[in-house]
Write an enzyme that holds these catalytic residues in place. Sequence first.
Site, short mmCIF file in Angstrom:
data_model
loop_
_atom_site.label_atom_id
_atom_site.label_comp_id
_atom_site.label_asym_id
_atom_site.label_seq_id
_atom_site.Cartn_x
_atom_site.Cartn_y
_atom_site.Cartn_z
N ASN A 49 14.98 -29.80 3.79
CA ASN A 49 14.05 -28.71 4.12
C ASN A 49 14.08 -27.63 3.05
OD1 ASN A 49 16.64 -27.93 4.91
ND2 ASN A 49 15.93 -26.68 6.61
N ASN A 68 20.98 -22.76 15.21
CA ASN A 68 20.24 -23.69 16.06
C ASN A 68 20.74 -25.11 15.80
OD1 ASN A 68 18.39 -24.79 17.77
ND2 ASN A 68 16.67 -24.65 16.35
N ASP A 126 26.59 -28.21 8.66
CA ASP A 126 25.30 -27.53 8.79
C ASP A 126 25.33 -26.21 8.02
OD1 ASP A 126 22.70 -27.03 9.43
OD2 ASP A 126 23.03 -26.68 11.56
N HIS A 169 24.37 -32.16 14.56
CA HIS A 169 24.91 -30.98 15.25
C HIS A 169 24.82 -31.02 16.79
CE1 HIS A 169 20.67 -30.03 14.89
NE2 HIS A 169 20.76 -29.59 13.65
N HIS A 203 25.88 -33.00 6.21
CA HIS A 203 24.83 -32.07 6.66
C HIS A 203 25.01 -30.69 6.06
CE1 HIS A 203 22.14 -30.82 10.29
NE2 HIS A 203 21.96 -30.00 9.27
N HIS A 237 22.74 -27.42 3.70
CA HIS A 237 21.49 -26.91 3.14
C HIS A 237 21.82 -26.18 1.85
CE1 HIS A 237 19.29 -27.81 6.88
NE2 HIS A 237 20.44 -27.52 7.46
N LEU A 238 21.38 -26.75 0.73
CA LEU A 238 21.70 -26.15 -0.57
C LEU A 238 20.55 -25.32 -1.13
CD1 LEU A 238 23.86 -28.95 -2.23
CD2 LEU A 238 24.52 -27.12 -0.65
N ARG A 239 19.44 -25.27 -0.40
CA ARG A 239 18.34 -24.33 -0.66
C ARG A 239 17.61 -24.49 -1.99
NH1 ARG A 239 18.13 -23.58 4.51
NH2 ARG A 239 19.51 -22.02 5.43
N HIS A 299 22.04 -17.77 4.10
CA HIS A 299 20.87 -16.90 4.19
C HIS A 299 21.17 -15.63 3.44
CE1 HIS A 299 18.51 -19.24 6.98
NE2 HIS A 299 19.58 -19.40 7.76
#
Lengths: 319, 428
Positions: free
Chosen positions: B98, B282, B309, B236, B64, B66-68, B313
């Site tokens: 996402n 979240n 997760d 998560h 899990h 997020h590599l954007r 940012h």
Amino acid sequence: MTSALGKDLLALESLTGEQIRLILDTAEPFKEISERSIKKVPALRGSTIVNLFFENSTRTRISFEFAEKRLSADTVNVSASGSSVQKGETLVDTARNLEAMRIDMVVIRHSASGAAQFLAERIESNVINAGDGTHEHPTQGLLDLLTLRDRLGDLTGKRICICGDVLHSRVARSNIWGLKHVGAEVAVCGPRSLLPNAIEEFGVIVFDRIEEAIEWADALNVLRLQLERMTAGYIPSSREYNRVFGVSRERLERAPRDILILHPGPMNRGVEIDSDVADGPHSVILHQVTNGVAIRMAVLYLLAGGKPELAEAAKGGRA
Amino acid sequence: MTQRPVVLSGGRILDPSTDTDLTGDVVIMDGRIQGIESRETSVDDAEVIDCRGMIVSPGFIDVHCHLREPGREDVETVATGARAAAAGGFTAVCAMPNTDPVTDNQAAVGFIVRQAQRANASRVHVIGAISVGQRGETLAEFGEMVAAGAVAVSDDGRPVVSAQLMRTALEYARTFAIPVIDHCEEPTLSLGGSMNEGIVSARLGLKGIPSEAEEIMVIRDILLARRTGGHVHLAHMSTVGSVELIRWGKERGINVTAEVCPHHISLTEERVLGYDTNAKMNPPLRTAKDVEALRVAVKDGTIDMIATDHAPHHYDEKEREFADAPNGIIGLETALAVSVTNLVETGHIDFATLVDKMSCSPAKLFGLPGGTLARGAVADVTVFDPQREWKVEPSQFLTKGRNTPYSGMLLKGRATCTIVGGAVVHRL
């Protein structure tokens, strides 16, 4: 210069009972200034204060402005509309720009909880929280305490019930902490859908019915019911709210003792409070407004490094 | 392609998948595990890496992150994410869909697969979207995405609101034997919330997210897995109630697996006091009771794996009012140390269990390569120093993100060498 309150006034939760009493005591001599024909003393002469209001406010902004002017500070008002904020400037950039203009204090009102602290951590000027989201409104809490003390004397053991939308109220939080710090007994009363789920953990009594609160309390602080709470579905209607939780003359007549009625304003007459209560003998609502100026003078004076014992002397000077 | 052989020499070789726990050498040839020797081995022309005092384990796998990329290459790319993963001891990570545009079709999956090959660091597996555009309406093309390399599906970042869509996804995914990963959040309960609902949110005047917002979806998903026989993987997990519900499901033989993030076993809602946006994610940080329940759940197997997760940012996006700041923190380079410090050092689990939760279990349950040092297996290996104390300095990270609540903290345990397919991709 470090003041007895530290650099900023952000919340009452983090103050001690001693510090709160100091502010109330310091406000006493300042009350008199507003009664003079020339309402001005030189205590903050040469200080620059920015009133930074990201949210609409009439009473609080005017009250701060009078307090500042009566202490001879130079003030600038900035409101969100028409400023660089509307052009998308971030809070941190606003803060840095203010800092670059070498101001002494910022009074901030903002719709986000924590905004005052955010600003305070990023600038060297003193920051006064004039209401941040649903967090705190410390000067309102202090003026409520001053008003209660004027009428009830020492607040130790006095029973104060905060009525209404505690969930969304910064006034409620500042009142709870302020009153608890000076030793009062605190209760809240309102529909459970407008109370924080964890309300008992604040160490307050919870009344589900307004009649019980009235029977118990020495004073009720009646909160404004935001009309948007109905559309958000927290309660069904303002009519039903008035019938179940409204503070009415009939209900007050059953009180076992004299009971004071406070309201931070602006009022919804006929919703949380009936007109004959707001304008009646129990009401100290306008007294609160008068005390607001004295409290804010005291806070400004103390944060600027003024010595509390000199407040009496400070007011003696001529502008 | 011929590769120089590698000998990982003298470490404690710990591989729960083969019940291995011995001191010796791991020999890697042609990208595969050649063997494990309890005595010193010499291999012609081999690169010998001194692993004395270290633990040598199958490579960590993060299911899990997020590599954007595509969309927010300013905050992370597949390449920077893959390098950060290697630095954290992960030999493989699974990238959530996402992105912008959403990874919901075979072309999008193929793009990330190619970016990962070019990055030449840790493996990046792709998770495809459950629904087209992650809009929660119609199923994305699971079959084509799997053919292009997707290993699971998820609408992570958003819950699958429609129970009917979740049911269909679980049924349809059975053909491809992939897990359906759900971000459990009942959206009407969590609406507007920015932290755990409780005394801290009440004090701070922040709208809370009740634990029930997660738990309602957890039990819904478990019941739908029971109905469909599909594999639901719960992302998560953060509450004591979720743990109890998963336990209930597993006791009944329902095909449910679950992950926990390092922050949910190490930090509580009190971390939000002061409105630090690096404590905003979240699901939110919960209470000490939840933290303890999750630690116990890792130990007793209710929680199958640890996942980061990882959510980078931009600095500006986090430097603002709490309620308006985006959710998420980075985690690839701190996951091992946070887990060692908060699970092993606290006595909840031993290192073998840690390796299982970070490597063997995700490989097995997601059907991924690696997760074992068995002879002939792909040579994805993590070497870490279980005793090394280090101070978290975000400026030293390889991820582009700096949004971590662990900044300045002293943690224990660090990856010293990461090997992917026999190639060294990270040396400390």
